[in-house]
Design a protein around this motif. Structure first.
Motif, mmCIF file in Angstrom:
data_model
loop_
_atom_site.group_PDB
_atom_site.id
_atom_site.type_symbol
_atom_site.label_atom_id
_atom_site.label_comp_id
_atom_site.label_asym_id
_atom_site.label_seq_id
_atom_site.Cartn_x
_atom_site.Cartn_y
_atom_site.Cartn_z
ATOM 1 N N GLU A 94 -8.593 -18.420 2.624
ATOM 2 C CA GLU A 94 -8.259 -20.065 2.539
ATOM 3 C C GLU A 94 -7.109 -19.780 3.670
ATOM 4 O OE1 GLU A 94 -5.391 -22.840 -0.689
ATOM 5 O OE2 GLU A 94 -5.679 -20.476 -1.805
ATOM 6 N N MET A 95 -7.181 -21.057 4.111
ATOM 7 C CA MET A 95 -5.758 -21.353 5.458
ATOM 8 C C MET A 95 -4.436 -21.649 4.644
ATOM 9 S SD MET A 95 -5.936 -21.614 8.936
ATOM 10 C CE MET A 95 -4.678 -21.711 9.757
ATOM 11 N N GLY A 96 -3.714 -21.611 5.388
ATOM 12 C CA GLY A 96 -1.526 -21.779 5.477
ATOM 13 C C GLY A 96 -2.059 -22.792 6.145
ATOM 14 N N VAL A 97 -0.276 -22.511 6.361
ATOM 15 C CA VAL A 97 0.676 -23.751 7.052
ATOM 16 C C VAL A 97 -0.193 -23.199 9.135
ATOM 17 C CG1 VAL A 97 2.073 -23.965 6.232
ATOM 18 C CG2 VAL A 97 2.185 -22.556 7.347
ATOM 19 N N PHE A 98 0.162 -24.308 9.718
ATOM 20 C CA PHE A 98 0.055 -24.293 11.093
ATOM 21 C C PHE A 98 1.449 -25.330 11.470
ATOM 22 C CE2 PHE A 98 -3.375 -27.406 10.571
ATOM 23 C CZ PHE A 98 -2.585 -28.387 11.442
ATOM 24 N N VAL A 99 1.790 -25.435 12.547
ATOM 25 C CA VAL A 99 3.133 -25.692 13.091
ATOM 26 C C VAL A 99 2.590 -26.896 13.369
ATOM 27 C CG1 VAL A 99 5.073 -25.718 14.629
ATOM 28 C CG2 VAL A 99 4.532 -23.656 13.517
ATOM 29 N N VAL A 100 3.122 -28.440 13.768
ATOM 30 C CA VAL A 100 2.483 -29.689 14.261
ATOM 31 C C VAL A 100 3.047 -29.679 15.388
ATOM 32 C CG1 VAL A 100 2.762 -32.482 14.302
ATOM 33 C CG2 VAL A 100 2.971 -30.778 11.792
ATOM 34 N N ASP A 101 2.077 -29.382 16.157
ATOM 35 C CA ASP A 101 2.986 -28.992 17.692
ATOM 36 C C ASP A 101 3.914 -30.539 18.239
ATOM 37 O OD1 ASP A 101 2.564 -28.223 20.682
ATOM 38 O OD2 ASP A 101 2.008 -29.748 20.856
ATOM 39 N N LYS A 102 4.761 -30.255 18.936
ATOM 40 C CA LYS A 102 5.816 -30.925 18.777
ATOM 41 C C LYS A 102 6.623 -31.940 17.757
ATOM 42 C CE LYS A 102 4.818 -31.627 24.153
ATOM 43 N NZ LYS A 102 4.564 -31.950 25.103
ATOM 44 N N GLY A 103 6.832 -31.612 16.584
ATOM 45 C CA GLY A 103 6.746 -31.979 15.790
ATOM 46 C C GLY A 103 8.211 -32.439 15.254
ATOM 47 N N GLY A 104 9.158 -31.522 16.221
ATOM 48 C CA GLY A 104 10.227 -31.510 15.716
ATOM 49 C C GLY A 104 11.059 -30.983 16.286
ATOM 50 N N ASN A 105 11.881 -30.765 17.485
ATOM 51 C CA ASN A 105 12.557 -29.818 18.068
ATOM 52 C C ASN A 105 13.507 -30.665 18.934
ATOM 53 O OD1 ASN A 105 11.351 -30.081 20.670
ATOM 54 N ND2 ASN A 105 9.548 -29.275 20.569
ATOM 55 N N SER A 106 14.344 -29.389 19.680
ATOM 56 C CA SER A 106 15.895 -29.212 19.968
ATOM 57 C C SER A 106 15.090 -30.920 20.954
ATOM 58 C CB SER A 106 16.049 -28.423 20.408
ATOM 59 O OG SER A 106 15.212 -27.559 21.953
ATOM 60 N N GLN A 107 14.117 -30.351 21.706
ATOM 61 C CA GLN A 107 13.449 -31.870 22.452
ATOM 62 C C GLN A 107 13.825 -33.033 22.083
ATOM 63 O OE1 GLN A 107 12.460 -29.169 23.077
ATOM 64 N NE2 GLN A 107 14.774 -28.391 24.088
ATOM 65 N N ASN A 108 12.944 -33.728 20.799
ATOM 66 C CA ASN A 108 12.839 -34.725 20.000
ATOM 67 C C ASN A 108 13.765 -34.687 19.037
ATOM 68 O OD1 ASN A 108 11.262 -32.464 20.084
ATOM 69 N ND2 ASN A 108 9.609 -34.986 18.683
ATOM 70 N N THR A 109 14.724 -34.667 18.493
ATOM 71 C CA THR A 109 15.604 -34.477 17.498
ATOM 72 C C THR A 109 14.847 -35.977 16.329
ATOM 73 O OG1 THR A 109 17.130 -34.155 16.095
ATOM 74 C CG2 THR A 109 17.210 -34.546 18.040
ATOM 75 N N LEU A 110 14.681 -36.122 15.312
ATOM 76 C CA LEU A 110 14.409 -36.485 14.193
ATOM 77 C C LEU A 110 15.528 -37.539 13.703
ATOM 78 C CD1 LEU A 110 10.701 -35.792 12.811
ATOM 79 C CD2 LEU A 110 11.189 -36.976 14.055
ATOM 80 N N ALA A 111 16.784 -36.743 13.737
ATOM 81 C CA ALA A 111 17.853 -37.124 13.016
ATOM 82 C C ALA A 111 18.485 -38.233 14.491
ATOM 83 C CB ALA A 111 19.029 -36.260 13.170
ATOM 84 N N ALA A 112 17.698 -38.383 16.168
ATOM 85 C CA ALA A 112 18.812 -39.268 16.267
ATOM 86 C C ALA A 112 18.286 -41.101 16.346
ATOM 87 C CB ALA A 112 18.823 -39.032 17.831
ATOM 88 N N GLY A 113 16.973 -41.090 15.437
ATOM 89 C CA GLY A 113 16.383 -42.451 15.422
ATOM 90 C C GLY A 113 16.231 -42.874 16.717
ATOM 91 N N LYS A 114 15.218 -41.718 17.363
ATOM 92 C CA LYS A 114 14.946 -42.834 18.986
ATOM 93 C C LYS A 114 13.374 -42.949 18.567
ATOM 94 C CE LYS A 114 18.835 -40.475 22.042
ATOM 95 N NZ LYS A 114 19.621 -40.008 23.055
ATOM 96 N N LYS A 115 13.335 -44.401 19.401
ATOM 97 C CA LYS A 115 11.579 -44.533 19.331
ATOM 98 C C LYS A 115 10.621 -43.911 20.110
ATOM 99 C CE LYS A 115 8.065 -48.339 20.152
ATOM 100 N NZ LYS A 115 7.256 -47.287 20.743
#
Length: 306
Positions: A94-115
């Motif tokens: 069975e396949m477990g997780v993989f990471v969503v590429d650029k899903g959220g990191n220090s360069q595109n933090t979702l907390a900023a709310g920027k489009k």
């Protein structure tokens, strides 16, 4: 920590010498009948199986590990993804997780709310759907990124929930789930604890947004592991493993994994649930001996009474 390169770096972190007086572990014989679905990653058994990914999958299955996680799956060529999926199907893995590429990191933090950051995240979700279909995956890891410290925490939380709702709208029609992972790698990370992640998942209110409970990170950030699993249970979709200190296999640090595994197993059985337990850690000792010792550590930690 860049989650996309964890697999590449984990072996380099696992170069500790054998403890004084410890004899080399003999290779286990036959398939272990584990009570939980433990999922190694590529590279964990390369000294025993070689560099070829298919051979590593065969070795994992031979040792009783019937799941795989691969943080960097999205970065692999399509033909490699298809080759991995075909072999896993043949082996019944069975396949477990993989990471969503650029899903959220220090360069595109979702907390900023920027489009522009949200667009990067949503594009990652769309591409993750295609990868998930290709490799028969159900879960993908998302880390929302860093704090936006010039905004109140409630506003940041609202921005994260809004972005994740939009990601869930992409994933939910395909039966896919992003699993949010609170981390301990740096205090700059927005998502730090299991209760905070629980609150966000309740806010998103979608089966496509759940918790990835990494026991190593939560031991560092909050401790009190079994009560926190209990409190956030309804929103947990995936577990990851690593002992602390050191982020190596169970039995090498302070965490009583046998008790934790028993709790997860017994409660899952009562509620007819099933979890993949991602082995997101390095090997305590190097070489084949270290890999054999790792397998024995899982045999020991899985030996709880039912």
């Amino acid at each position: 920590m860049d989650r996309r390169i964890f697999v590449k770096s984990s072996l380099g972190l696992a170069g500790a010498a054998l403890a004084a007086g410890e004899t080399a572990a003999s290779a286990p014989s036959g398939k272990n009948n584990f009570k939980l679905k433990y999922a190694p990653h590529f590279g964990m058994f390369k000294n025993s199986a070689g560099d070829d990914l298919v051979d590593q999958l065969k070795f994992m299955a031979d040792m009783g590990f019937m799941a795989l996680e691969d943080n960097g799956m999205m970065g692999r060529p399509v033909e490699v993804q298809e080759k991995i999926a075909k072999e896993m199907t043949r082996l019944g893995m069975e396949m477990g997780v993989f990471v969503v590429d650029k899903g959220g990191n220090s360069q595109n933090t979702l907390a900023a709310g920027k489009k522009e950051y949200i667009d990067i995240f949503l594009n990652g979700c769309k591409r993750a759907v295609e990868v998930a279909k290709r490799v028969n995956a159900k879960w993908m890891t998302v880390v929302p990124g860093d704090f936006e410290r010039n905004l109140p925490i409630g506003v940041q939380t609202g921005h994260v929930i809004d972005a994740l709702r939009r990601g869930a709208e992409i994933l939910e029609p395909h039966g896919l789930t992003m699993v949010l992972e609170p981390l301990s790698d740096t205090p700059n990370l927005f998502l730090r604890t299991s209760d905070q992640t629980y609150e966000i998942c309740r806010g998103v209110n979608s089966p496509a947004c759940k918790i990835l409970f990494d026991i190593y990170h939560m031991q560092k950030n909050e401790g009190h592991i079994i009560p926190h699993i209990d409190w956030t249970w309804s929103e947990i979709a995936y577990f990851q493993i690593g002992d602390n200190p050191g982020r190596k296999e169970p039995t090498t640090g302070e965490i009583n994994y046998k008790n934790i595994f028993k709790y997860i197993h017994d409660r899952s059985k009562k509620e007819n649930k099933s979890f993949i337990m991602g082995m997101e850690h390095g090997n305590f000792s190097p070489g084949k001996d270290g890999e054999n010792a790792l397998i024995k550590a899982y045999v020991e930690s899985d030996s709880f009474a039912v």
